[in-house]
Design a protein around this motif. Structure first.
Motif, PDB file in Angstrom:
ATOM      1  N   PHE A  34       0.838  -1.199   0.000  1.00 26.55           N
ATOM      2  CA  PHE A  34       0.000   0.000   0.000  1.00 26.55           C
ATOM      3  C   PHE A  34       0.878   1.256   0.000  1.00 26.55           C
ATOM      4  O   PHE A  34       0.654   2.175  -0.795  1.00 26.55           O
ATOM      5  CB  PHE A  34      -0.932  -0.006   1.222  1.00 26.55           C
ATOM      6  N   PHE A  35       1.888   1.280   0.856  1.00 26.80           N
ATOM      7  CA  PHE A  35       2.743   2.465   0.921  1.00 26.80           C
ATOM      8  C   PHE A  35       3.671   2.577  -0.290  1.00 26.80           C
ATOM      9  O   PHE A  35       3.984   3.684  -0.723  1.00 26.80           O
ATOM     10  CB  PHE A  35       3.499   2.533   2.249  1.00 26.80           C
ATOM     11  N   LEU A  36       4.086   1.467  -0.834  1.00 21.46           N
ATOM     12  CA  LEU A  36       4.861   1.504  -2.074  1.00 21.46           C
ATOM     13  C   LEU A  36       4.023   2.170  -3.174  1.00 21.46           C
ATOM     14  O   LEU A  36       4.487   3.094  -3.857  1.00 21.46           O
ATOM     15  CB  LEU A  36       5.267   0.084  -2.495  1.00 21.46           C
ATOM     16  N   ALA A  37       2.787   1.738  -3.323  1.00 19.40           N
ATOM     17  CA  ALA A  37       1.887   2.323  -4.323  1.00 19.40           C
ATOM     18  C   ALA A  37       1.595   3.784  -3.997  1.00 19.40           C
ATOM     19  O   ALA A  37       1.548   4.633  -4.896  1.00 19.40           O
ATOM     20  CB  ALA A  37       0.592   1.521  -4.389  1.00 19.40           C
ATOM     21  N   PHE A  38       1.413   4.100  -2.729  1.00 19.57           N
ATOM     22  CA  PHE A  38       1.165   5.471  -2.299  1.00 19.57           C
ATOM     23  C   PHE A  38       2.315   6.381  -2.711  1.00 19.57           C
ATOM     24  O   PHE A  38       2.119   7.421  -3.333  1.00 19.57           O
ATOM     25  CB  PHE A  38       0.964   5.484  -0.784  1.00 19.57           C
ATOM     26  N   PRO A  85       1.955  17.132  -7.147  1.00 16.35           N
ATOM     27  CA  PRO A  85       2.883  17.504  -8.235  1.00 16.35           C
ATOM     28  C   PRO A  85       4.162  16.668  -8.195  1.00 16.35           C
ATOM     29  O   PRO A  85       4.650  16.293  -7.120  1.00 16.35           O
ATOM     30  CB  PRO A  85       3.200  18.976  -7.960  1.00 16.35           C
ATOM     31  N   SER A  86       4.711  16.407  -9.357  1.00 13.55           N
ATOM     32  CA  SER A  86       5.942  15.609  -9.440  1.00 13.55           C
ATOM     33  C   SER A  86       7.120  16.320  -8.776  1.00 13.55           C
ATOM     34  O   SER A  86       8.118  15.683  -8.430  1.00 13.55           O
ATOM     35  CB  SER A  86       6.272  15.286 -10.897  1.00 13.55           C
ATOM     36  N   THR A  87       7.005  17.627  -8.574  1.00 19.90           N
ATOM     37  CA  THR A  87       8.082  18.383  -7.911  1.00 19.90           C
ATOM     38  C   THR A  87       8.018  18.262  -6.397  1.00 19.90           C
ATOM     39  O   THR A  87       8.942  18.691  -5.703  1.00 19.90           O
ATOM     40  CB  THR A  87       7.994  19.870  -8.296  1.00 19.90           C
ATOM     41  N   THR A  88       6.946  17.682  -5.874  1.00 21.94           N
ATOM     42  CA  THR A  88       6.788  17.511  -4.428  1.00 21.94           C
ATOM     43  C   THR A  88       7.234  16.111  -4.033  1.00 21.94           C
ATOM     44  O   THR A  88       6.711  15.117  -4.534  1.00 21.94           O
ATOM     45  CB  THR A  88       5.321  17.728  -4.009  1.00 21.94           C
ATOM     46  N   ARG A  89       8.206  16.038  -3.138  1.00 23.86           N
ATOM     47  CA  ARG A  89       8.652  14.756  -2.598  1.00 23.86           C
ATOM     48  C   ARG A  89       7.902  14.515  -1.294  1.00 23.86           C
ATOM     49  O   ARG A  89       7.834  15.397  -0.449  1.00 23.86           O
ATOM     50  CB  ARG A  89      10.159  14.766  -2.358  1.00 23.86           C
ATOM     51  N   PHE A  90       7.349  13.337  -1.150  1.00 25.16           N
ATOM     52  CA  PHE A  90       6.640  13.005   0.082  1.00 25.16           C
ATOM     53  C   PHE A  90       6.950  11.568   0.466  1.00 25.16           C
ATOM     54  O   PHE A  90       7.209  10.727  -0.381  1.00 25.16           O
ATOM     55  CB  PHE A  90       5.127  13.221  -0.075  1.00 25.16           C
ATOM     56  N   LYS A  91       6.949  11.333   1.757  1.00 25.72           N
ATOM     57  CA  LYS A  91       7.224   9.985   2.248  1.00 25.72           C
ATOM     58  C   LYS A  91       6.581   9.811   3.613  1.00 25.72           C
ATOM     59  O   LYS A  91       6.732  10.652   4.493  1.00 25.72           O
ATOM     60  CB  LYS A  91       8.723   9.729   2.361  1.00 25.72           C
ATOM     61  N   GLU A  92       5.869   8.713   3.752  1.00 26.90           N
ATOM     62  CA  GLU A  92       5.358   8.317   5.055  1.00 26.90           C
ATOM     63  C   GLU A  92       6.243   7.188   5.550  1.00 26.90           C
ATOM     64  O   GLU A  92       6.287   6.115   4.961  1.00 26.90           O
ATOM     65  CB  GLU A  92       3.898   7.869   4.977  1.00 26.90           C
ATOM     66  N   PHE A 114       5.539  11.738   8.656  1.00 31.05           N
ATOM     67  CA  PHE A 114       5.256  12.105   7.275  1.00 31.05           C
ATOM     68  C   PHE A 114       6.115  13.296   6.884  1.00 31.05           C
ATOM     69  O   PHE A 114       6.133  14.315   7.574  1.00 31.05           O
ATOM     70  CB  PHE A 114       3.773  12.453   7.096  1.00 31.05           C
ATOM     71  N   TYR A 115       6.838  13.151   5.770  1.00 28.43           N
ATOM     72  CA  TYR A 115       7.770  14.176   5.296  1.00 28.43           C
ATOM     73  C   TYR A 115       7.307  14.728   3.946  1.00 28.43           C
ATOM     74  O   TYR A 115       6.878  13.970   3.078  1.00 28.43           O
ATOM     75  CB  TYR A 115       9.170  13.583   5.131  1.00 28.43           C
ATOM     76  N   VAL A 116       7.423  16.039   3.804  1.00 31.58           N
ATOM     77  CA  VAL A 116       7.171  16.701   2.532  1.00 31.58           C
ATOM     78  C   VAL A 116       8.425  17.489   2.190  1.00 31.58           C
ATOM     79  O   VAL A 116       8.887  18.308   3.002  1.00 31.58           O
ATOM     80  CB  VAL A 116       5.948  17.638   2.599  1.00 31.58           C
ATOM     81  N   ASN A 117       8.981  17.205   1.022  1.00 33.84           N
ATOM     82  CA  ASN A 117      10.238  17.835   0.590  1.00 33.84           C
ATOM     83  C   ASN A 117      11.308  17.749   1.679  1.00 33.84           C
ATOM     84  O   ASN A 117      11.987  18.719   2.002  1.00 33.84           O
ATOM     85  CB  ASN A 117       9.993  19.280   0.147  1.00 33.84           C
TER      86      ASN A 117
END
Length: 152
Positions: A34-38, A85-92, A114-117
């Motif tokens: 699920f998180f890989l797909a996310f 947007p593809s310019t936004t990096r996000f990771k849970e 949860f991280y954004v950029n």
């Protein structure tokens, strides 16, 4: 006669533990997928991991300190993922898994950040509910999370 009973008990107990461990691995893989797909914004793959009427809820604290449960439609959730947007990096980032399961249902508790950029946005806990369908696949039927800014 007692040694034979003890031997049978030990063998069947070992099988139960092995099956339980195998199910736990399969359940965790569903969450990992699920998180890989996310993270890949792959809404098609997310749909294969979730039951069609999956519920999404967040326990939130409003500006005035009131605590409420906010529900989100699954379609809205998928659209929001696809529109990042593809310019936004996000990771849970999940910190742990607490998995409990029975024959056909499972609960998974995952504390996260949860991280954004590359900056910490918020943290909390996800609580997933899953069921095992007739083909033996684990599917997500519900997700409830908390979100907070004080992530010490």
């Amino acid at each position: 006669m007692r040694p034979i009973l003890l031997y049978i008990f030990l063998i069947t107990g070992s099988v139960a533990v092995a099956q339980s461990s195998t199910e736990g691995i399969r359940i965790q893989k569903t969450i990992d997928d699920f998180f890989l797909a996310f993270h890949q914004q792959d809404t098609t793959f997310i749909r294969t991991l979730t039951q069609s009427s999956v519920s999404l809820q967040s326990v939130v604290v409003g500006n005035e300190g009131q605590i409420r449960v906010k529900s989100e439609g699954f379609g809205t959730f998928l659209k929001s993922i696809a529109s990042i947007p593809s310019t936004t990096r996000f990771k849970e980032e999940l910190h742990a898994y607490k998995i409990q399961h029975d024959d056909r249902i499972a609960q998974v508790w995952t504390p996260y950040s949860f991280y954004v950029n590359d900056s910490l946005s918020h943290c909390g806990v996800n609580a997933f509910t899953l069921y095992k369908d007739e083909s033996g696949r684990w599917q997500i039927v519900g997700i409830v999370d908390t979100r907070r800014k004080d992530c010490n």
